[in-house]
Design an enzyme around this catalytic site. Structure first.
Site, short mmCIF file in Angstrom:
data_model
loop_
_atom_site.label_atom_id
_atom_site.label_comp_id
_atom_site.label_asym_id
_atom_site.label_seq_id
_atom_site.Cartn_x
_atom_site.Cartn_y
_atom_site.Cartn_z
N SER A 69 25.87 20.50 47.48
CA SER A 69 26.66 21.67 47.06
C SER A 69 26.26 22.00 45.63
CB SER A 69 28.16 21.35 47.08
OG SER A 69 28.55 20.90 48.35
N LYS B 15 30.07 27.93 50.78
CA LYS B 15 30.68 26.65 50.36
C LYS B 15 31.64 26.89 49.18
CE LYS B 15 31.18 22.14 49.68
NZ LYS B 15 31.88 21.22 50.56
N LYS C 126 33.31 20.12 39.75
CA LYS C 126 31.91 20.57 39.75
C LYS C 126 31.78 21.84 40.60
CE LYS C 126 29.32 19.04 42.85
NZ LYS C 126 28.83 19.42 44.18
P1 NAD Z 1 26.96 10.57 45.89
O1 NAD Z 1 27.01 10.55 44.42
O2 NAD Z 1 27.64 9.49 46.68
O3 NAD Z 1 25.42 10.59 46.40
C1 NAD Z 1 24.38 11.23 45.72
C2 NAD Z 1 23.16 10.32 45.75
O4 NAD Z 1 22.07 11.01 45.09
C3 NAD Z 1 23.36 9.01 44.98
O5 NAD Z 1 23.04 7.91 45.82
C4 NAD Z 1 22.39 9.13 43.77
O6 NAD Z 1 21.86 7.88 43.38
C5 NAD Z 1 21.34 10.06 44.35
N1 NAD Z 1 20.55 10.79 43.32
C6 NAD Z 1 20.99 11.41 42.21
N2 NAD Z 1 19.97 12.01 41.56
C7 NAD Z 1 18.85 11.74 42.29
C8 NAD Z 1 17.47 12.10 42.16
N3 NAD Z 1 17.03 12.84 41.12
N4 NAD Z 1 16.59 11.66 43.10
C9 NAD Z 1 17.01 10.90 44.14
N5 NAD Z 1 18.30 10.54 44.33
C10 NAD Z 1 19.21 10.96 43.42
O7 NAD Z 1 27.51 12.02 46.33
P2 NAD Z 1 28.04 12.49 47.76
O8 NAD Z 1 29.51 12.32 47.83
O9 NAD Z 1 27.16 11.93 48.83
O10 NAD Z 1 27.81 14.08 47.63
C11 NAD Z 1 26.54 14.68 47.78
C12 NAD Z 1 26.75 16.20 47.82
O11 NAD Z 1 27.58 16.53 48.95
C13 NAD Z 1 27.47 16.76 46.58
O12 NAD Z 1 26.90 17.99 46.25
C14 NAD Z 1 28.92 16.92 47.06
O13 NAD Z 1 29.62 17.94 46.36
C15 NAD Z 1 28.71 17.29 48.52
N6 NAD Z 1 29.84 16.97 49.41
C16 NAD Z 1 30.51 15.78 49.28
C17 NAD Z 1 31.59 15.51 50.12
C18 NAD Z 1 32.36 14.21 50.01
O14 NAD Z 1 33.43 14.10 50.64
N7 NAD Z 1 31.88 13.22 49.28
C19 NAD Z 1 31.99 16.45 51.10
C20 NAD Z 1 31.26 17.63 51.23
C21 NAD Z 1 30.18 17.89 50.37
#
Ligand code: NAD
Length: 295
Positions: free
Chosen positions: A96, A170, A238
């Site tokens: 997102s 979104k 965010k």
């Molecule tokens: P998270 O922080 O658990 O996972 C993100 C991953 O990306 C981490 O493992 C981190 O180490 C990795 N990362 C960061 N920078 C990086 C890079 N440059 N190269 C490679 N890896 C990298 O986050 P999440 O909860 O999985 O969310 C991911 C996305 O999904 C976000 O944009 C969030 O808003 C969206 N989202 C989350 C949810 C939820 O319930 N958690 C629901 C819908 C949407």
């Protein structure tokens, strides 16, 4: 079977990547947090040492990263996807992020003959695990058709428009959710203050016009005082930052969204960044000197 690359195996990315493996796709994964990769390797994924390496070993690359800066870095930065791609590959960004950043990244990839879809999701960790996410897709129709089966391994994809339209959808989703949760908290506080049990109020109204997924999911959290995430306040802030940046760009008045953003900022200032966004109830509890939790 197309070879897939998956970058970002965090809370959401990990179960989404597992569903792709379960659907039979060969998968190469990368995350800056090496711990996040171990479980994927045990699940038959191959691990790469950079985003560039993922791109050079895949037909289609999927990113699931926190926000715009991480996507820009992973795709356009040093050792990024763009250094490993060749013509006719596709990038699907399921993070997102800000719609303008999606469009910028797509433009850079286009110069290399690479297509892009923006495909953010809604539904949280549970629906990521069950492969039932709502997936809002922006991009060209023919690219969407080529990638539809892959997206269907993770949820229900709907094409909403050109590149960036998925992210706009979104932002609409996150606005409705934020305001709806605040409305649930504000109204339950009134009921409690007037001496009526919030759980009984919830049972009485959940099937009527006030009923919603937000009321069903967050109402019980509020009167049980259960605020472990779920979806963290920090992530929702965010998203609302991206909403308000976009609304300013387009001169769109969003008074309710701006108010709820301030409530969430207050919670962050009080140290609640990692609580579920249902903890908006705590903001109202403090304001009114009353607790929704049953005694
Ligand atoms: P998270 O922080 O658990 O996972 C993100 C991953 O990306 C981490 O493992 C981190 O180490 C990795 N990362 C960061 N920078 C990086 C890079 N440059 N190269 C490679 N890896 C990298 O986050 P999440 O909860 O999985 O969310 C991911 C996305 O999904 C976000 O944009 C969030 O808003 C969206 N989202 C989350 C949810 C939820 O319930 N958690 C629901 C819908 C949407």
């Amino acid at each position: 079977m197309k070879k897939l690359g998956f970058i970002g195996t965090g809370i959401m990315g990990k179960p989404m990547a597992k569903n792709l493996i379960d659907a039979g796709y060969p998968l190469v994964v990368y995350d800056i947090n090496h711990k996040a990769l171990e479980e994927m390797v045990d699940y038959n994924a191959k691990s790469a040492s950079s985003c560039k390496e993922v791109a050079s070993q895949s037909d289609i690359i999927i990113t699931m990263l926190p926000n715009s800066p991480e996507v820009e870095k992973a795709v356009l930065g040093k050792d990024g996807v763009i250094e490993g791609v060749k013509r006719s590959q596709t990038l699907i960004d399921m993070s997102s992020i800000a719609p303008l950043v999606s469009q910028k990244v797509a433009k850079e990839l286009e110069k290399k003959g690479v297509d892009m879809l923006d495909a953010p999701v809604s539904g949280g960790q549970e629906k990521a695990q069950s492969g039932t996410l709502a997936i809002m897709v922006g991009g060209k129709e023919e690219v969407f058709k080529q990638c539809k089966a892959i997206l269907e391994a993770m949820g229900k994809p709907i094409l909403v428009g050109d590149i960036g339209a998925g992210q706009i959808t979104k932002l609409v989703n996150q606005t409705i959710v934020a305001i709806n949760i605040a409305a649930v908290a504000e109204a339950l506080i009134l009921g409690k203050k007037a001496g009526v049990n919030p759980q009984r109020i919830f049972e009485a109204i959940k099937g009527g016009l006030a009923g919603s997924q937000c009321l069903t999911d967050k109402g019980p959290r509020m009167f049980q005082g259960r605020f472990n995430p779920g979806f963290r306040i920090g992530l929702h802030v965010k998203d609302l930052n991206n909403v308000l940046a976009t609304s300013r760009e387009l001169h769109t008045a969003m008074p309710l969204c701006a108010q709820v953003m301030e409530m969430m900022q207050t919670l962050m200032a009080e140290g609640h960044t990692d609580l579920d966004h249902g903890s908006l109830a705590l903001f109202y509890e403090k304001l009114n000197g009353i607790s929704l939790k049953e005694e």
